[in-house]
Design a protein around this motif. Structure first.
Motif, PDB file in Angstrom:
ATOM      1  N   THR A   1       0.832  -1.203   0.000  1.00 41.49           N
ATOM      2  CA  THR A   1       0.000   0.000   0.000  1.00 41.49           C
ATOM      3  C   THR A   1       0.864   1.250   0.000  1.00 41.49           C
ATOM      4  O   THR A   1       0.586   2.221  -0.716  1.00 41.49           O
ATOM      5  N   LEU A   2       1.919   1.224   0.796  1.00 39.76           N
ATOM      6  CA  LEU A   2       2.834   2.369   0.850  1.00 39.76           C
ATOM      7  C   LEU A   2       3.458   2.633  -0.518  1.00 39.76           C
ATOM      8  O   LEU A   2       3.602   3.791  -0.932  1.00 39.76           O
ATOM      9  N   LEU A   3       3.802   1.578  -1.235  1.00 39.45           N
ATOM     10  CA  LEU A   3       4.371   1.751  -2.577  1.00 39.45           C
ATOM     11  C   LEU A   3       3.377   2.454  -3.493  1.00 39.45           C
ATOM     12  O   LEU A   3       3.734   3.385  -4.221  1.00 39.45           O
ATOM     13  N   PHE A   4       2.106   2.025  -3.469  1.00 39.38           N
ATOM     14  CA  PHE A   4       1.099   2.665  -4.304  1.00 39.38           C
ATOM     15  C   PHE A   4       0.910   4.133  -3.922  1.00 39.38           C
ATOM     16  O   PHE A   4       0.743   4.993  -4.797  1.00 39.38           O
ATOM     17  N   LEU A   5       0.908   4.416  -2.624  1.00 38.16           N
ATOM     18  CA  LEU A   5       0.700   5.793  -2.183  1.00 38.16           C
ATOM     19  C   LEU A   5       1.880   6.679  -2.560  1.00 38.16           C
ATOM     20  O   LEU A   5       1.698   7.807  -3.050  1.00 38.16           O
ATOM     21  N   ILE A   6       3.099   6.199  -2.359  1.00 37.98           N
ATOM     22  CA  ILE A   6       4.276   6.975  -2.745  1.00 37.98           C
ATOM     23  C   ILE A   6       4.311   7.169  -4.259  1.00 37.98           C
ATOM     24  O   ILE A   6       4.539   8.271  -4.768  1.00 37.98           O
ATOM     25  N   GLY A   7       4.079   6.067  -4.993  1.00 37.33           N
ATOM     26  CA  GLY A   7       4.031   6.178  -6.442  1.00 37.33           C
ATOM     27  C   GLY A   7       2.934   7.119  -6.890  1.00 37.33           C
ATOM     28  O   GLY A   7       3.116   7.920  -7.816  1.00 37.33           O
ATOM     29  N   GLY A   8       1.785   7.062  -6.215  1.00 35.08           N
ATOM     30  CA  GLY A   8       0.668   7.916  -6.578  1.00 35.08           C
ATOM     31  C   GLY A   8       0.975   9.387  -6.414  1.00 35.08           C
ATOM     32  O   GLY A   8       0.694  10.194  -7.309  1.00 35.08           O
ATOM     33  N   PHE A   9       1.583   9.770  -5.281  1.00 34.92           N
ATOM     34  CA  PHE A   9       1.829  11.207  -5.130  1.00 34.92           C
ATOM     35  C   PHE A   9       3.001  11.673  -5.975  1.00 34.92           C
ATOM     36  O   PHE A   9       3.068  12.844  -6.367  1.00 34.92           O
ATOM     37  N   LEU A  10       3.930  10.773  -6.327  1.00 32.12           N
ATOM     38  CA  LEU A  10       4.990  11.160  -7.263  1.00 32.12           C
ATOM     39  C   LEU A  10       4.430  11.394  -8.667  1.00 32.12           C
ATOM     40  O   LEU A  10       4.806  12.351  -9.349  1.00 32.12           O
ATOM     41  N   VAL A  11       3.531  10.522  -9.098  1.00 32.87           N
ATOM     42  CA  VAL A  11       2.930  10.708 -10.422  1.00 32.87           C
ATOM     43  C   VAL A  11       1.982  11.908 -10.405  1.00 32.87           C
ATOM     44  O   VAL A  11       1.883  12.650 -11.390  1.00 32.87           O
ATOM     45  N   MET A  12       1.294  12.132  -9.284  1.00 31.59           N
ATOM     46  CA  MET A  12       0.471  13.343  -9.173  1.00 31.59           C
ATOM     47  C   MET A  12       1.343  14.588  -9.311  1.00 31.59           C
ATOM     48  O   MET A  12       0.954  15.575  -9.953  1.00 31.59           O
ATOM     49  N   TRP A  13       2.552  14.548  -8.765  1.00 36.97           N
ATOM     50  CA  TRP A  13       3.477  15.679  -8.868  1.00 36.97           C
ATOM     51  C   TRP A  13       3.888  15.927 -10.325  1.00 36.97           C
ATOM     52  O   TRP A  13       4.254  17.040 -10.694  1.00 36.97           O
ATOM     53  N   MET A  14       3.779  14.915 -11.162  1.00 36.87           N
ATOM     54  CA  MET A  14       4.046  15.094 -12.586  1.00 36.87           C
ATOM     55  C   MET A  14       3.047  16.067 -13.201  1.00 36.87           C
ATOM     56  O   MET A  14       3.349  16.715 -14.220  1.00 36.87           O
ATOM     57  N   ALA A  15       1.854  16.187 -12.630  1.00 34.71           N
ATOM     58  CA  ALA A  15       0.898  17.181 -13.119  1.00 34.71           C
ATOM     59  C   ALA A  15       1.484  18.587 -13.003  1.00 34.71           C
ATOM     60  O   ALA A  15       1.304  19.434 -13.884  1.00 34.71           O
TER      61      ALA A  15
ATOM     62  N   PHE B   1       6.221   6.608 -11.372  1.00 32.48           N
ATOM     63  CA  PHE B   1       5.520   6.079 -12.543  1.00 32.48           C
ATOM     64  C   PHE B   1       6.001   4.671 -12.870  1.00 32.48           C
ATOM     65  O   PHE B   1       5.211   3.737 -13.028  1.00 32.48           O
ATOM     66  N   ASN B   2       7.319   4.502 -12.966  1.00 27.42           N
ATOM     67  CA  ASN B   2       7.885   3.195 -13.312  1.00 27.42           C
ATOM     68  C   ASN B   2       8.093   2.311 -12.093  1.00 27.42           C
ATOM     69  O   ASN B   2       7.775   1.120 -12.107  1.00 27.42           O
ATOM     70  N   GLY B   3       8.646   2.885 -11.037  1.00 21.33           N
ATOM     71  CA  GLY B   3       9.003   2.078  -9.874  1.00 21.33           C
ATOM     72  C   GLY B   3       7.798   1.443  -9.199  1.00 21.33           C
ATOM     73  O   GLY B   3       7.815   0.255  -8.876  1.00 21.33           O
ATOM     74  N   ALA B   4       6.747   2.226  -8.989  1.00 20.37           N
ATOM     75  CA  ALA B   4       5.564   1.686  -8.314  1.00 20.37           C
ATOM     76  C   ALA B   4       4.783   0.728  -9.206  1.00 20.37           C
ATOM     77  O   ALA B   4       3.925  -0.006  -8.711  1.00 20.37           O
ATOM     78  N   SER B   5       5.085   0.703 -10.502  1.00 17.80           N
ATOM     79  CA  SER B   5       4.429  -0.265 -11.387  1.00 17.80           C
ATOM     80  C   SER B   5       4.920  -1.684 -11.144  1.00 17.80           C
ATOM     81  O   SER B   5       4.373  -2.625 -11.724  1.00 17.80           O
ATOM     82  N   GLN B   6       5.905  -1.847 -10.268  1.00 24.40           N
ATOM     83  CA  GLN B   6       6.265  -3.179  -9.789  1.00 24.40           C
ATOM     84  C   GLN B   6       5.094  -3.795  -9.024  1.00 24.40           C
ATOM     85  O   GLN B   6       4.956  -5.022  -8.950  1.00 24.40           O
ATOM     86  N   LEU B   7       4.243  -2.936  -8.434  1.00 21.52           N
ATOM     87  CA  LEU B   7       2.983  -3.326  -7.780  1.00 21.52           C
ATOM     88  C   LEU B   7       3.152  -4.069  -6.467  1.00 21.52           C
ATOM     89  O   LEU B   7       2.162  -4.502  -5.877  1.00 21.52           O
ATOM     90  N   ALA B   8       4.345  -4.222  -5.981  1.00 23.38           N
ATOM     91  CA  ALA B   8       4.550  -4.904  -4.695  1.00 23.38           C
ATOM     92  C   ALA B   8       5.888  -4.480  -4.107  1.00 23.38           C
ATOM     93  O   ALA B   8       6.862  -4.282  -4.837  1.00 23.38           O
ATOM     94  N   MET B   9       5.925  -4.353  -2.765  1.00 19.74           N
ATOM     95  CA  MET B   9       7.152  -3.981  -2.075  1.00 19.74           C
ATOM     96  C   MET B   9       7.284  -4.776  -0.780  1.00 19.74           C
ATOM     97  O   MET B   9       7.919  -4.341   0.178  1.00 19.74           O
ATOM     98  N   GLY B  10       6.676  -5.969  -0.740  1.00 15.21           N
ATOM     99  CA  GLY B  10       6.649  -6.744   0.491  1.00 15.21           C
ATOM    100  C   GLY B  10       7.723  -7.797   0.614  1.00 15.21           C
ATOM    101  O   GLY B  10       7.737  -8.553   1.591  1.00 15.21           O
ATOM    102  N   THR B  11       8.622  -7.878  -0.376  1.00 17.26           N
ATOM    103  CA  THR B  11       9.705  -8.863  -0.314  1.00 17.26           C
ATOM    104  C   THR B  11      11.022  -8.211  -0.717  1.00 17.26           C
ATOM    105  O   THR B  11      11.045  -7.141  -1.345  1.00 17.26           O
ATOM    106  N   ILE B  12      12.123  -8.874  -0.379  1.00 15.88           N
ATOM    107  CA  ILE B  12      13.442  -8.385  -0.782  1.00 15.88           C
ATOM    108  C   ILE B  12      13.550  -8.328  -2.301  1.00 15.88           C
ATOM    109  O   ILE B  12      14.096  -7.383  -2.871  1.00 15.88           O
ATOM    110  N   GLY B  13      12.984  -9.341  -2.964  1.00  9.78           N
ATOM    111  CA  GLY B  13      13.038  -9.365  -4.416  1.00  9.78           C
ATOM    112  C   GLY B  13      12.323  -8.176  -5.044  1.00  9.78           C
ATOM    113  O   GLY B  13      12.836  -7.561  -5.990  1.00  9.78           O
ATOM    114  N   ASP B  14      11.159  -7.847  -4.515  1.00  7.73           N
ATOM    115  CA  ASP B  14      10.417  -6.708  -5.055  1.00  7.73           C
ATOM    116  C   ASP B  14      11.176  -5.399  -4.854  1.00  7.73           C
ATOM    117  O   ASP B  14      11.254  -4.568  -5.764  1.00  7.73           O
TER     118      ASP B  14
END
Length: 441
Positions: free
Chosen positions: A42-56, A252-265
């Protein structure tokens, strides 16, 4: 729907590792609980969301810098308006059209999106559904921003805003459902990690259609093929906008990984950040070298668009490429800007900010080259997706542009264009001390 990350499997593996002997427990990768994965995703989506919003803000500043002084306020108004319209339309129709009930088809379902409650069954998704909606919505707004810059300085405000309703509420979500909504292109194996085609080329096709129907700015092209430069108001603003967009692209690109719950992600996200940055840097360097060779001077607007073209190019696949491949992909994107801008001038297509080379053509390049680094993708399927998105967006956009043109008109009069849209459309000039007939003390 977005590809879901299964949380229960990770929790089961953790339990098995703990029940096993010390050797197996040491060999197994540590896993966190489903609740912790939920929080990080969820944190990844929120961080990605406000970064992409800042692109506006980046688009607003880029456009404000690249239009003439008499049209700066209009571009600021258009950008905050289109972002707001996109948010409402993606709730009213967009999200469900894009993600709900597509099931390998061509379109989702109609109706406003309802956010699921947090906790309980919501843990099965692996993230808060509200964070997912926010992240997807800001992508939708980006598509409309692309159209705004291309058609600047001569389009009426209200027809543009009405087109934005259609683009963000229907055209973009339907197109997006084909891939990200598990539609027919997804079933074929089409690959577009973060939207070189789904976001950027869709916006680029809509902009191209509008530019052709709207026509060029008065005085841009002479009868003998002469091209008259119409310099923008502020290179510092345009440069600031570019850096804001560059920063936002990590979300935009980083949060499109869609998951940040593992070391691999997390490792993959880091690699995406690095590749994204390298592609943009290569786009700038290639652009300044080519403009020096071709024109004997470095063009700052080309350099700014070179960065953006490098970013668009790497967006279709920012994870798989090596550093060298990322540099190559981004560098070609920069070269595309240098060669496509004069081509559009020869065709008498007036693109005020260079969005068509950056978002449409570089988006096509980035999507087509995915199989270079991703063996799961094929050139044939990639080309099929590019053609499908181009045909659908061009036809849908052209039909609606013509409807607007024949009903309410889409272009301001020659006199209004000469005075500037700030004065005649909204009545507020960005720089009143420089305006005719007005002083500021």
């Amino acid at each position: 729907m977005l590809i879901k990350r299964t949380i229960k499997g990770a929790a089961l593996l953790t339990s098995l590792a703990l029940m096993a002997g010390p050797a197996m427990a040491q060999d197994a990768a540590p896993a966190v609980s489903p609740e912790v994965q939920y929080i990080f995703n969820t944190l990844l989506f929120l961080i990605g969301g406000f970064l992409v919003m800042w692109m506006a803000a980046g688009f607003a500043m880029l456009e404000a810098g690249l239009v003439r002084t008499k049209n700066v306020s209009m571009q600021c108004l258009k950008n905050i308006s289109l972002y707001s319209i996109a948010g409402l339309m993606f709730w009213i129709t967009g999200y469900n059209l894009m993600y709900t009930g597509v099931d390998g088809g061509f379109i989702g379902s109609l109706g406003p999106y309802s956010f699921d409650p947090v906790g309980g069954d919501a843990l099965d998704t692996g993230y808060s559904t509200a964070s997912d909606w926010l992240f997807q919505m800001v992508f939708c707004a980006t598509t409309a921003s692309i159209v705004s810059g291309t058609l600047a300085e001569r389009i009426k405000l209200w027809p543009f805003l009405i087109f934005t309703i259609v683009l963000t509420g229907f055209i973009y979500p339907i197109a997006g459902s084909w891939q990200w909504g598990a539609g027919w292109l997804s079933e074929m194996g089409f690959a577009d990690f973060a939207g070189s085609t789904l976001v950027h080329s869709v916006g680029g096709w809509a902009a191209l259609s509008g530019a052709i129907i709207l026509g060029a700015r008065t005085g841009k092209f002479g009868p003998d093929g002469q091209v008259t430069p119409l310099p923008g108001s502020s290179m510092p603003l345009a440069t600031l906008g570019t850096f804001i967009l560059w920063l936002g692209w990590f979300g935009f690109n980083g949060a499109s990984q869609l998951a940040m719950g593992t070391i691999g992600d997390v490792s993959d996200i880091s690699r995406i950040f690095a590749n994204t940055n390298m592609a943009a840097a290569a786009g700038v360097v290639v652009t300044i070298i080519l403009t020096q060779i071709m024109y004997k001077k470095v063009d700052v607007t080309m350099a700014l668009n070179g960065a953006l073209a490098g970013l668009v190019s790497i967006t279709a696949e920012p994870l798989a490429p090596s550093v060298f491949q990322s540099v190559l992909i981004g560098g070609v994107g920069g070269a595309i800007v240098v060669f496509v801008v004069p081509l559009l001038d020869k065709l008498k297509i007036d693109d005020v900010v260079g969005a068509i080379p950056v978002h449409l053509v570089a988006g096509i390049w980035g999507t087509l080259i995915v199989p270079l680094s991703n063996s799961d993708a094929s050139y044939g399927v990639q080309l099929t997706g590019i053609v499908a998105y181009g045909a659908f967006t061009l036809i849908a956009s052209t039909v609606f542009w013509f409807i607007l043109k024949s009903t309410m008109g889409i272009r301001v009069s020659a006199e209004e264009e000469a005075l500037g849209l700030d004065k005649v459309e909204i009545g507020i000039e960005a720089y009143p001390e420089f305006g005719t007939g007005s002083q500021r003390y």
